[in-house]
Design an enzyme around this catalytic site. Structure first.
Site, PDB file in Angstrom:
ATOM      1  N   ASP A  17      51.141  36.181  45.486  1.00  0.00           N
ATOM      2  CA  ASP A  17      50.599  37.190  44.587  1.00  0.00           C
ATOM      3  C   ASP A  17      51.718  38.050  44.026  1.00  0.00           C
ATOM      4  OD1 ASP A  17      47.985  36.305  45.006  1.00  0.00           O
ATOM      5  OD2 ASP A  17      47.771  37.546  46.803  1.00  0.00           O
TER       6      ASP A  17
ATOM      7  N   LYS B 176      49.031  29.176  46.592  1.00  0.00           N
ATOM      8  CA  LYS B 176      48.034  29.736  45.671  1.00  0.00           C
ATOM      9  C   LYS B 176      48.693  30.600  44.620  1.00  0.00           C
ATOM     10  CE  LYS B 176      45.304  33.437  46.421  1.00  0.00           C
ATOM     11  NZ  LYS B 176      45.199  34.200  45.128  1.00  0.00           N
TER      12      LYS B 176
ATOM     13  N   ASP C 105      43.899  29.613  41.418  1.00  0.00           N
ATOM     14  CA  ASP C 105      42.783  30.516  41.691  1.00  0.00           C
ATOM     15  C   ASP C 105      42.556  31.433  40.488  1.00  0.00           C
ATOM     16  OD1 ASP C 105      40.778  31.898  43.023  1.00  0.00           O
ATOM     17  OD2 ASP C 105      42.180  33.213  44.081  1.00  0.00           O
TER      18      ASP C 105
ATOM     19  N   LYS D  94      39.324  31.655  38.987  1.00  0.00           N
ATOM     20  CA  LYS D  94      37.943  32.133  39.066  1.00  0.00           C
ATOM     21  C   LYS D  94      37.248  32.106  37.711  1.00  0.00           C
ATOM     22  CE  LYS D  94      38.796  35.126  43.092  1.00  0.00           C
ATOM     23  NZ  LYS D  94      40.281  35.070  43.170  1.00  0.00           N
ATOM     24  N   PHE D  95      37.125  30.917  37.142  1.00  0.00           N
ATOM     25  CA  PHE D  95      36.474  30.785  35.844  1.00  0.00           C
ATOM     26  C   PHE D  95      35.015  31.249  35.924  1.00  0.00           C
ATOM     27  CE2 PHE D  95      39.486  26.999  35.347  1.00  0.00           C
ATOM     28  CZ  PHE D  95      40.459  27.769  34.719  1.00  0.00           C
TER      29      PHE D  95
ATOM     30  N   ASP E  49      32.219  31.781  32.723  1.00  0.00           N
ATOM     31  CA  ASP E  49      31.914  31.883  31.300  1.00  0.00           C
ATOM     32  C   ASP E  49      30.777  30.912  31.006  1.00  0.00           C
ATOM     33  OD1 ASP E  49      32.188  32.322  28.427  1.00  0.00           O
ATOM     34  OD2 ASP E  49      34.245  32.970  28.853  1.00  0.00           O
TER      35      ASP E  49
ATOM     36  N   PRO F 141      29.006  27.426  30.120  1.00  0.00           N
ATOM     37  CA  PRO F 141      29.432  26.120  30.636  1.00  0.00           C
ATOM     38  C   PRO F 141      30.451  25.399  29.776  1.00  0.00           C
ATOM     39  CG  PRO F 141      27.077  26.395  30.970  1.00  0.00           C
ATOM     40  CD  PRO F 141      27.527  27.574  30.164  1.00  0.00           C
ATOM     41  N   ASN F 142      30.292  25.410  28.471  1.00  0.00           N
ATOM     42  CA  ASN F 142      31.227  24.698  27.604  1.00  0.00           C
ATOM     43  C   ASN F 142      32.635  25.274  27.703  1.00  0.00           C
ATOM     44  OD1 ASN F 142      31.638  22.662  25.407  1.00  0.00           O
ATOM     45  ND2 ASN F 142      32.220  24.504  24.273  1.00  0.00           N
ATOM     46  N   THR F 143      32.732  26.575  27.765  1.00  0.00           N
ATOM     47  CA  THR F 143      34.048  27.215  27.863  1.00  0.00           C
ATOM     48  C   THR F 143      34.709  26.913  29.197  1.00  0.00           C
ATOM     49  OG1 THR F 143      33.420  28.980  26.345  1.00  0.00           O
ATOM     50  CG2 THR F 143      35.248  29.442  27.845  1.00  0.00           C
TER      51      THR F 143
ATOM     52  N   THR G   5      36.016  39.114  48.962  1.00  0.00           N
ATOM     53  CA  THR G   5      36.225  39.749  50.263  1.00  0.00           C
ATOM     54  C   THR G   5      36.393  41.261  50.172  1.00  0.00           C
ATOM     55  OG1 THR G   5      38.591  39.250  50.114  1.00  0.00           O
ATOM     56  CG2 THR G   5      37.216  37.696  51.337  1.00  0.00           C
TER      57      THR G   5
ATOM     58  N   ARG H 115      43.786  38.027  58.476  1.00  0.00           N
ATOM     59  CA  ARG H 115      44.863  38.947  58.852  1.00  0.00           C
ATOM     60  C   ARG H 115      45.248  38.713  60.312  1.00  0.00           C
ATOM     61  NH1 ARG H 115      45.056  39.330  54.217  1.00  0.00           N
ATOM     62  NH2 ARG H 115      45.105  41.169  52.870  1.00  0.00           N
TER      63      ARG H 115
ATOM     64  N   GLN I 207      40.912  44.433  51.903  1.00  0.00           N
ATOM     65  CA  GLN I 207      39.881  43.493  52.340  1.00  0.00           C
ATOM     66  C   GLN I 207      38.851  44.208  53.208  1.00  0.00           C
ATOM     67  OE1 GLN I 207      40.133  40.324  51.135  1.00  0.00           O
ATOM     68  NE2 GLN I 207      41.959  41.042  50.104  1.00  0.00           N
TER      69      GLN I 207
ATOM     70  N   ARG J  87      49.811  38.732  51.866  1.00  0.00           N
ATOM     71  CA  ARG J  87      50.747  39.794  52.235  1.00  0.00           C
ATOM     72  C   ARG J  87      51.263  39.718  53.668  1.00  0.00           C
ATOM     73  NH1 ARG J  87      47.007  44.169  49.192  1.00  0.00           N
ATOM     74  NH2 ARG J  87      45.556  42.477  49.644  1.00  0.00           N
TER      75      ARG J  87
END
Length: 236
Positions: free
Chosen positions: A15, A37, A63, A65-66, A68, A70-72, A124, A185, A194, A215
């Site tokens: 991240d 990730k 990651d 996280k789409f 929108d 369905p077509n997009t 989370t 963790r 979290q 982290r």
């Protein structure tokens, strides 16, 4: 699709918005983790070329996280397949038609090596008060079970869920779905942002397929040593 580890595997969450930092982490951590990730921060800052650069070191969990129409989402999945990720995320709350479209696009574009489509149930960082404020009259555990059934019936390969939901999801759906679990963790680590957490050993024992750990690894003085220590804890 990414193979299942014999015991819960580690996904190192890189991240950061800095390419050089992400690549240094990737090179150091690749021998100790099963997947890397990259999320929105990195992708928005640097785009697909930089993602491909990091993905040379280990299998990629993209990651984004789409969520929108369905077509997009189908178009986004087709584009993402060019990076050959092992796993992609969509929001389960996008509904069955969206998840079905993501699965079909992955199959059409990726073939036998397509990415696993993972549905994010409840983040989370989300607690009951946050759900209620958005108009969802359910506690996080109940909402996870509801969205999990919807997503798996629509063709998702697995779920992203918090540690406390792993055991109930295994009880409801058996060993089939991949369960990818953030909010992990090591004992003594800060909870950060979290709300629903567990130790690596606890999450593995509950039935997690993969543990997403950021982290506690990347901010350690020696990230590779931290990852190796967590892997040893899981294997014990």
């Amino acid at each position: 699709m990414i193979p299942r580890p014999g015991r819960a595997g580690i996904i190192a969450a890189l991240d950061t918005g800095a390419v050089e930092r992400a690549e240094a982490w990737a090179a150091a951590l690749a021998p100790h983790v099963g997947c890397l990730k990259l999320g929105l921060e990195f992708f928005v800052a640097h785009g697909p070329a930089a993602v491909a650069r990091i993905a040379r070191h280990a299998p990629l969990f993209l990651d984004l996280k789409f969520h929108d129409i369905p077509n997009t989402v189908a178009g986004a999945v087709r584009s993402a397949c060019a990076l050959r990720p092992a796993m992609l995320t969509v929001h389960a709350s996008g509904g069955a038609p969206m998840i079905e479209a993501a699965r079909r696009a992955a199959e059409a574009e990726g073939g036998a090596g397509r990415p696993a489509i993972l549905a994010v149930t409840v983040l989370t960082s989300t607690d009951a008060a946050t759900l209620a404020a958005t108009g969802v009259p359910a506690d996080p555990a109940a909402q996870v079970l509801h969205l999990a059934r919807l997503a798996l019936d629509a063709g998702a390969d697995g779920l992203v869920c918090a540690p406390p939901e792993v055991a109930p999801l295994r009880a409801a759906h058996g060993p089939g779905p991949l369960l990818v679990v953030p909010g992990v963790r090591p004992a003594g680590s800060a909870r950060d942002d979290q709300s629903r957490v567990a130790t690596p050993a606890e999450a593995a024992a509950a039935g997690a397929s993969w543990l997403v750990i950021g982290r506690p690894i990347t901010t350690a003085p020696d990230p590779a040593a931290a990852a190796a220590a967590i892997a040893a804890e899981i294997a014990a």
